[in-house]
Design a protein around this motif. Structure first.
Motif, PDB file in Angstrom:
ATOM      1  N   LYS A  41       0.834  -1.200   0.000  1.00  0.00           N
ATOM      2  CA  LYS A  41       0.000   0.000   0.000  1.00  0.00           C
ATOM      3  C   LYS A  41       0.868   1.250   0.000  1.00  0.00           C
ATOM      4  CE  LYS A  41      -4.283  -1.476  -0.010  1.00  0.00           C
ATOM      5  NZ  LYS A  41      -5.378  -0.976  -0.841  1.00  0.00           N
ATOM      6  N   CYS A  96       3.313   0.245   5.824  1.00  0.00           N
ATOM      7  CA  CYS A  96       1.942  -0.247   5.893  1.00  0.00           C
ATOM      8  C   CYS A  96       1.852  -1.697   6.358  1.00  0.00           C
ATOM      9  CB  CYS A  96       1.233  -0.066   4.562  1.00  0.00           C
ATOM     10  SG  CYS A  96       1.658  -1.306   3.333  1.00  0.00           S
ATOM     11  N   ARG A 110       2.456  -4.818   4.871  1.00  0.00           N
ATOM     12  CA  ARG A 110       1.930  -5.939   4.110  1.00  0.00           C
ATOM     13  C   ARG A 110       2.974  -6.835   3.468  1.00  0.00           C
ATOM     14  NH1 ARG A 110      -1.494  -2.516   4.026  1.00  0.00           N
ATOM     15  NH2 ARG A 110      -3.741  -2.889   3.968  1.00  0.00           N
ATOM     16  N   THR A 135      -8.815   7.152  10.721  1.00  0.00           N
ATOM     17  CA  THR A 135      -9.067   7.549   9.341  1.00  0.00           C
ATOM     18  C   THR A 135      -8.513   8.942   9.179  1.00  0.00           C
ATOM     19  OG1 THR A 135     -11.113   6.278   9.304  1.00  0.00           O
ATOM     20  CG2 THR A 135     -10.860   7.950   7.607  1.00  0.00           C
ATOM     21  N   LYS A 160      -7.156  11.977   6.316  1.00  0.00           N
ATOM     22  CA  LYS A 160      -7.065  12.408   4.929  1.00  0.00           C
ATOM     23  C   LYS A 160      -5.607  12.645   4.554  1.00  0.00           C
ATOM     24  CE  LYS A 160      -9.502  16.125   4.055  1.00  0.00           C
ATOM     25  NZ  LYS A 160     -10.424  17.094   3.507  1.00  0.00           N
ATOM     26  N   LEU A 161      -5.212  12.194   3.365  1.00  0.00           N
ATOM     27  CA  LEU A 161      -3.855  12.457   2.882  1.00  0.00           C
ATOM     28  C   LEU A 161      -3.862  13.583   1.857  1.00  0.00           C
ATOM     29  CD1 LEU A 161      -2.723   8.753   2.358  1.00  0.00           C
ATOM     30  CD2 LEU A 161      -2.075  10.236   4.248  1.00  0.00           C
ATOM     31  N   PHE A 197      -1.569  -0.005   7.958  1.00  0.00           N
ATOM     32  CA  PHE A 197      -2.643   0.839   7.438  1.00  0.00           C
ATOM     33  C   PHE A 197      -2.956   0.509   5.997  1.00  0.00           C
ATOM     34  CE2 PHE A 197       1.278   3.418   6.948  1.00  0.00           C
ATOM     35  CZ  PHE A 197       1.275   3.629   5.575  1.00  0.00           C
ATOM     36  N   ASP A 198      -4.056   1.064   5.576  1.00  0.00           N
ATOM     37  CA  ASP A 198      -4.533   0.902   4.224  1.00  0.00           C
ATOM     38  C   ASP A 198      -4.646   2.312   3.630  1.00  0.00           C
ATOM     39  OD1 ASP A 198      -5.617  -0.037   1.917  1.00  0.00           O
ATOM     40  OD2 ASP A 198      -7.408  -0.918   2.816  1.00  0.00           O
ATOM     41  N   ILE A 199      -4.560   2.405   2.329  1.00  0.00           N
ATOM     42  CA  ILE A 199      -4.769   3.696   1.669  1.00  0.00           C
ATOM     43  C   ILE A 199      -5.921   3.512   0.693  1.00  0.00           C
ATOM     44  CG2 ILE A 199      -3.761   5.445   0.148  1.00  0.00           C
ATOM     45  CD1 ILE A 199      -1.011   4.654   1.272  1.00  0.00           C
ATOM     46  N   GLU A 200      -6.945   4.330   0.845  1.00  0.00           N
ATOM     47  CA  GLU A 200      -8.137   4.167   0.018  1.00  0.00           C
ATOM     48  C   GLU A 200      -8.600   5.519  -0.504  1.00  0.00           C
ATOM     49  OE1 GLU A 200      -9.889   1.430  -0.872  1.00  0.00           O
ATOM     50  OE2 GLU A 200      -8.521   0.056   0.164  1.00  0.00           O
ATOM     51  N   ASP A 201      -9.256   5.489  -1.636  1.00  0.00           N
ATOM     52  CA  ASP A 201      -9.833   6.713  -2.176  1.00  0.00           C
ATOM     53  C   ASP A 201     -11.316   6.763  -1.854  1.00  0.00           C
ATOM     54  OD1 ASP A 201      -7.365   7.090  -3.204  1.00  0.00           O
ATOM     55  OD2 ASP A 201      -8.032   7.631  -5.214  1.00  0.00           O
ATOM     56  N   ARG A 260      -8.040  11.028  -0.762  1.00  0.00           N
ATOM     57  CA  ARG A 260      -7.347   9.779  -0.485  1.00  0.00           C
ATOM     58  C   ARG A 260      -7.153   9.752   1.023  1.00  0.00           C
ATOM     59  NH1 ARG A 260      -3.147   8.655  -4.787  1.00  0.00           N
ATOM     60  NH2 ARG A 260      -5.127   8.263  -5.820  1.00  0.00           N
ATOM     61  N   VAL A 261      -7.532   8.654   1.641  1.00  0.00           N
ATOM     62  CA  VAL A 261      -7.417   8.571   3.091  1.00  0.00           C
ATOM     63  C   VAL A 261      -6.529   7.396   3.489  1.00  0.00           C
ATOM     64  CG1 VAL A 261      -9.682   9.607   3.523  1.00  0.00           C
ATOM     65  CG2 VAL A 261      -9.481   7.120   3.390  1.00  0.00           C
ATOM     66  N   ARG A 262      -5.938   7.565   4.648  1.00  0.00           N
ATOM     67  CA  ARG A 262      -5.194   6.451   5.232  1.00  0.00           C
ATOM     68  C   ARG A 262      -6.032   5.965   6.401  1.00  0.00           C
ATOM     69  NH1 ARG A 262       0.839   7.456   7.213  1.00  0.00           N
ATOM     70  NH2 ARG A 262      -0.012   8.988   8.658  1.00  0.00           N
ATOM     71  N   CYS A 263      -6.182   4.658   6.530  1.00  0.00           N
ATOM     72  CA  CYS A 263      -6.976   4.151   7.645  1.00  0.00           C
ATOM     73  C   CYS A 263      -6.332   2.898   8.210  1.00  0.00           C
ATOM     74  CB  CYS A 263      -8.403   3.877   7.203  1.00  0.00           C
ATOM     75  SG  CYS A 263      -8.530   2.742   5.832  1.00  0.00           S
ATOM     76  N   ASP A 318      -5.480  -0.762   9.470  1.00  0.00           N
ATOM     77  CA  ASP A 318      -5.703  -2.092   8.923  1.00  0.00           C
ATOM     78  C   ASP A 318      -5.038  -3.051   9.905  1.00  0.00           C
ATOM     79  OD1 ASP A 318      -6.451  -4.102   7.220  1.00  0.00           O
ATOM     80  OD2 ASP A 318      -5.653  -3.141   5.429  1.00  0.00           O
TER      81      ASP A 318
END
Lengths: 266, 149, 278, 341
Positions: C243, C249, C251, D67, D69-70, D251-255, D264-267, D269
């Motif tokens: 990620k 991250c 993974r 959560t 924001k990036l 963490f995860d990175i998601e839009d 784009r946020v980091r949350c 995981d």
């Protein structure tokens, strides 16, 4: 529970089953799941009022299933879960032996799931007084009050999915929230995303949840998410007549009656 | 400020309501233009998440409509849908979602005028209620300031 | 960029090349020229490519650092982001951050022969180092490329394969799996390890670089060992889910080794030290 | 700087809180809801919980939000505009009432976020936190800070550390950093002179349960052990342990898209989730729960010490308390120490 230990030993010794799932003493005055694969481990089996974890969550778990035929020490909620799981073709007589524990803490042996079903049907699913009161309180609130209640209650949810993991009915190898094409529910924990997740969970459990409270007990933040499924249970009862898990027959939400009653469709 | 114009999303089945709405048009019946129609093969296909997402994306009201009972092109799609709506509507109500903003109806292919009536009634009711800010406020996480906890 | 590690460069898709079913190559140029001046990379590194509103996806930079002014990437449409990328048109703007990871030690290979073995969609990570080496051709002795795909249609970089075939200073062997050949196919037929065994390239003073699907890699290493290649002289790349791309991250690690920082380039000797977690 | 030891009377704590509030400080303090104590932006001292041994969630949310924001993007006619979050927008906050095992976690988390690549978002957030640590005078069977190099009165990571002198006593306040000093100056009257004080006698007794160096050494050759399978059999693979942990950083990175705009946020995981490492092809390097449980322990007690020179565990015991199936990390570490390879 001497009977249970004896039975477990016998089952392992005779290779009738490969693993017996029961409870053992844990830490911090908690009990926890024990997987007995060797006769000497059977002595660690216990049963008392602290044993509330729904062990049926393990019977669909790959790591456990791969061991071979299982026996499970099953309280009433666990037996209900098993019947529901069997009706969804997740377990059957050839891979599971139920060692029932009656509400009076007596061991009952069942030859097959039909007998389990008969036993389970002697008891109605009842919602306890404390939760009943909470449900009533919510019913009496106005719509904006209820909205505020749930947004506030669900705000701390950080989506650890302990509720899902502890629920025997959440056995999907890929949950809706794990799909990303499309991404129905945001991965991140957000106010609305949390609500969406719990709405989705509740609706997917409608007509399947047997009200064991495993989700609530598992929640590290003690969010009363079980109220959602309890409400669905009561409503299902009201609209479609009582609900009991059954080996055969239609699933509540995948069937219909031409005369289903409602009062909101124009 | 201009009068609030509600955004309404209509989830309709292909065989009855969509055809009904088509008839409204070909019959030259005038009705409110606030509605965005999304056509489905059958009401049985209309997932709960779609309704939730419509509010998330800014809808102020939702109409779900399909064939009258016993008229389903697939025999029982609308019966299945009805049972699910009964439970879903109750869950929405229980969680404080404003169920008055979700209208369910049966509109056949012959009921062009009825479709216009339903849309007009919904639009005026939602206009009266105002935008669904309660919901939209929580839906735009990303637009909020960088927050803690 | 300094403040925010997660801030991608804006890149414009300059050209899209259709390579094979589901496989495309994008030529990307920096939207802001200042970014281009700051940017440098080496063969073997990767980046995070993003479609705004959809997400990020990790893959290698497929063009060599010896060609300036653009980068290229080749991807197969498989997941959420690659599907969205595939839907992009020429002129669209996407995000790119990187470069991340370690590099092929091309300088160390000076004076040696190079043997490239690739399978299917794993030619792109190797293309970067192949062109890098060919652009500095005088530094190396023999250059041999063995490339296989399931069918003729699945071969990527068809034009470049033709180039390499015509070059006198490159020995190119292409192969397709049995049954994957077309009536006019003139290359080899057979799985990559079999073809390597048949060609039997010399291991003398030679570095082997192997990229491909796990099963191809698994059967190619023993063949190379039989030909006399030592574990230190065989290079490959690992791909794990990522990620961030820079060791945070959590993974991509294989044991204590982070593919994003310690990799993606590993020698077989290094791989043998790793636990089986990739 | 020299540690400045002061006396803060028990009745002055509320005054201190109010003064800081009047100086428009954002205060995150432990608040109890549904029987669980967690750090929340707290308006009034009356809401602040006391008497907790440990909060349910760690305080990492403040410097590493669940959560965050990036960047924001918007698509327009000209193409695309992208704007990273403005670090200046990150507010100064006071973290009130965290335990020494949480305070030390801020640095451990920081070592992940600064491994080669400096994560300025994390650094900025954590630099804007003033830590009011509260030593522990009580502990429970889940606590094991002393086994991982901490202690109930550890000053590391705190800007001011309060130690209560006895059950209902006043507090020793150790002003440890310039940041602590600066805040103490706002309410200088509260921090009285202190003649002598030995905080040690007021601290909880947390016995050492294992030797962490030995465990790290042993783990190095423990990868293939059957112990992982035995330990993790009852693990359900939820993320509760990771989410309450002060040092878990996965963490995860998601839009998140809304029409033409989005972010784009980091949350958070968790390495315990079955889909955490799964490739798009379907291949999963950690395809069984035992591999994922191993990753959790190895990361904290083997990989981090070796790669980052810090432990990924502060001994707070939260994961054990939060686990729905009683995966007790202390018990498992002890059994790793005891088992013969």
């Amino acid at each position: 529970m001497v009977d249970l230990i004896k039975k477990a030993k016998e089952l392992i010794e005779t290779s009738a089953v490969k693993v017996v799932i029961g409870y053992e003493e844990g830490t911090g005055n908690k009990t926890r799941a024990l997987f007995v694969e060797k006769t000497e481990d059977a002595d660690r089996l216990i049963f008392d009022s602290r044993c509330v974890q729904n062990l049926a969550a393990y019977i669909t778990k790959k790591e456990i299933k791969d061991k071979g035929k299982m026996a499970i020490a099953a309280t009433l909620p666990v037996m209900r879960s098993i019947i529901q799981l069997a009706s969804e073709f997740q377990v059957n007589d050839s891979n599971l032996l139920v060692l029932g524990i009656t509400p009076e803490s007596k061991l009952v042996e069942f030859a097959n799931l039909v007998e389990v079903e008969t036993f389970v049907h002697q008891y109605q699913i009842e919602i306890d007084a404390r939760n009943k009161e909470m449900l009533d309180k919510l019913e009496k609130m106005t719509q904006p009050e209820r909205w505020k209640f749930w947004i506030d209650e669900l705000a701390p949810c950080f989506k650890c999915y302990a509720c899902r993991a502890a629920c025997p009915m959440c056995y999907c190898s890929r949950c809706t929230v794990d799909f990303n094409q499309p991404q129905w529910i945001p991965v991140a924990s957000t106010e609305l995303g949390n609500l969406e997740w719990h709405l989705m969970r509740a609706i997917h459990l409608t007509g399947r949840c047997i009200d064991c409270d495993a989700c609530y007990n598992a929640c590290p933040l003690s969010i009363p998410i079980n109220l959602l499924t309890k409400k669905m249970l009561l409503d299902a009862k009201e609209h479609f007549g009582g609900y009991q898990p059954a080996l055969k027959g239609d699933h509540l939400m995948s069937t219909y009656k031409p005369d289903d009653k409602e009062n909101f469709i124009q | 400020m201009a009068e609030f114009e509600p955004k309404i999303v209509a989830f309709v089945c292909n065989w009855c309501t969509y055809a009904g709405a088509d008839l409204t048009g070909t019959s030259r019946i005038k009705y409110a233009s606030n509605v965005r129609i999304i056509r489905f093969p059958c009401t049985g296909r209309i997932d709960y998440m779609l309704l939730i997402k419509a509010f998330d994306e800014g809808a102020d009201g939702i109409i779900v409509s399909g064939c009258h009972p016993n008229d389903c092109h697939y025999t029982s799609g609308n019966f299945h849908a009805r049972r699910r709506w009964i439970m879903f509507r109750s869950l929405c109500n229980f969680t404080g979602i404003d169920t008055e903003r979700i209208k369910f109806s049966w509109v056949s292919a012959a009921e062009g005028a009825r479709w216009a009536d339903i849309v007009n009634a919904t639009v005026s009711e939602i206009r009266e209620k105002g935008p669904y800010t309660e919901y939209h406020k929580v839906s735009r996480h990303a637009e909020k300031e960088v927050n803690h906890g | 960029m300094m403040d925010n590690l997660y801030m991608p460069y804006l890149m414009r898709i300059e050209r899209i090349t259709y390579e094979a079913p589901g496989v495309k190559t994008f030529m990307l140029k920096f939207v802001n020229e200042a970014d281009e001046d700051k940017f440098s990379y080496k063969a073997g590194q990767f980046g995070e490519y993003s479609v705004y509103g959809v997400g990020e996806s990790t893959f290698c930079i497929a063009s060599p650092p010896t060609r300036k002014g653009y980068i290229e990437c080749t991807f197969r449409q498989t997941g959420k982001v690659t599907n969205a990328l595939s839907g992009c048109e020429e002129g669209s703007i996407i995000g790119f951050r990187g470069p991340y990871g370690n590099v092929f030690p091309i300088e160390e290979w000076k004076g040696k022969s190079l043997l490239f073995i690739a399978g299917g969609i794993a030619l792109p990570p190797m293309r970067c180092v192949i062109w890098n080496a060919l652009d500095l051709r005088e530094n190396f002795k023999d250059v041999t490329i063995i490339y296989g795909a399931r069918t003729v249609k699945d071969l990527v970089y068809k034009d470049e394969l033709k180039d390499w075939e015509l070059r006198k200073d490159v020995k190119l062997i292409t192969t397709v799996d049995p049954g994957g050949e077309s009536p006019d196919w003139k290359g080899e037929i057979g799985f990559v390890p079999t073809i390597v065994e048949k060609i039997a390239p010399s291991s003398k003073d030679t570095i082997a670089i192997v990229c491909g699907p796990p099963v191809m890699i698994k059967y190619t290493f023993p063949v190379l060992a039989k030909l006399g290649f030592t574990d230190e002289n065989i290079y490959t790349t690992l791909e794990n889910r990522m990620k961030c791309g820079f060791g945070k991250c959590g993974r991509c690690n294989v044991g204590k080794v982070y593919v994003c920082k310690d990799g993606p380039v590993f020698t077989v000797a290094q791989l043998k030290e790793l636990p089986d977690e990739y | 700087m020299n540690i400045d030891k002061r006396l803060v009377r028990k009745d002055s704590l509320e005054k201190l809180f109010d003064i800081l509030k009047q100086n428009s400080k954002k205060i995150y303090a432990p608040v109890t809801k549904n029987g669980k104590t967690t750090f929340r932006d707290t308006a009034s001292f009356s809401l602040v919980s006391t008497g907790y041994i440990q909060t349910t969630e760690s305080s990492k949310d403040i410097s590493f939000p669940r959560t965050e924001k990036l960047l924001d993007y918007s698509k327009n006619k000209e193409g695309m505009s992208v704007k990273g979050i403005d670090l200046k927008d990150i507010p100064e906050v006071i973290l009130w009432g965290i335990r020494p095992c949480d305070a030390i976690g801020i640095g451990e988390l920081g070592s992940i976020f600064n491994w080669d690549y400096k994560d300025e978002i994390y650094n900025n957030r954590s630099s804007k936190v003033t830590v009011f640590g509260f030593s522990c005078n009580k502990s429970d069977e889940y606590c094991f800070c002393t086994s991982v190099g901490g202690n109930p009165g550890n000053t590391e990571g705190s800007d001011i550390l309060f130690t209560r002198m006895g059950e209902d006593g006043d507090y020793i306040a150790e002003i440890l950093t310039e940041k602590g000093q600066a805040v103490a100056e706002i309410a200088s009257g509260i921090f009285e002179r202190l003649e002598t004080a030995d905080k040690e006698k007021f601290l909880a007794d947390v016995p050492v349960k294992f030797n962490h160096n030995e465990i790290s050494e042993k783990l190095d050759k423990f990868f293939e052990s059957k112990e992982w399978v035995d330990q993790s059999l009852r693990c359900l693979g939820c993320g509760a342990c990771a989410y309450v942990c002060p040092t878990c950083a996965c963490f995860d990175i998601e839009d998140e898209a809304h029409g033409k705009n989005g972010s784009r946020v980091r949350c958070w995981d968790s390495c315990g989730f079955s889909h955490f490492t799964v490739h798009t092809s379907g291949h999963n390097p950690r395809d069984v729960q035992s591999a994922r449980w191993r990753q959790r322990i190895m990361h904290k007690f083997s990989y981090m010490p070796e790669r980052l020179s810090v432990y990924g565990c502060t001994g707070c015991g939260r994961c054990s308390r939060a686990c729905p199936v009683d995966m007790n990390i202390l018990e498992h570490l002890i059994s790793i120490q005891e088992v013969t390879v």
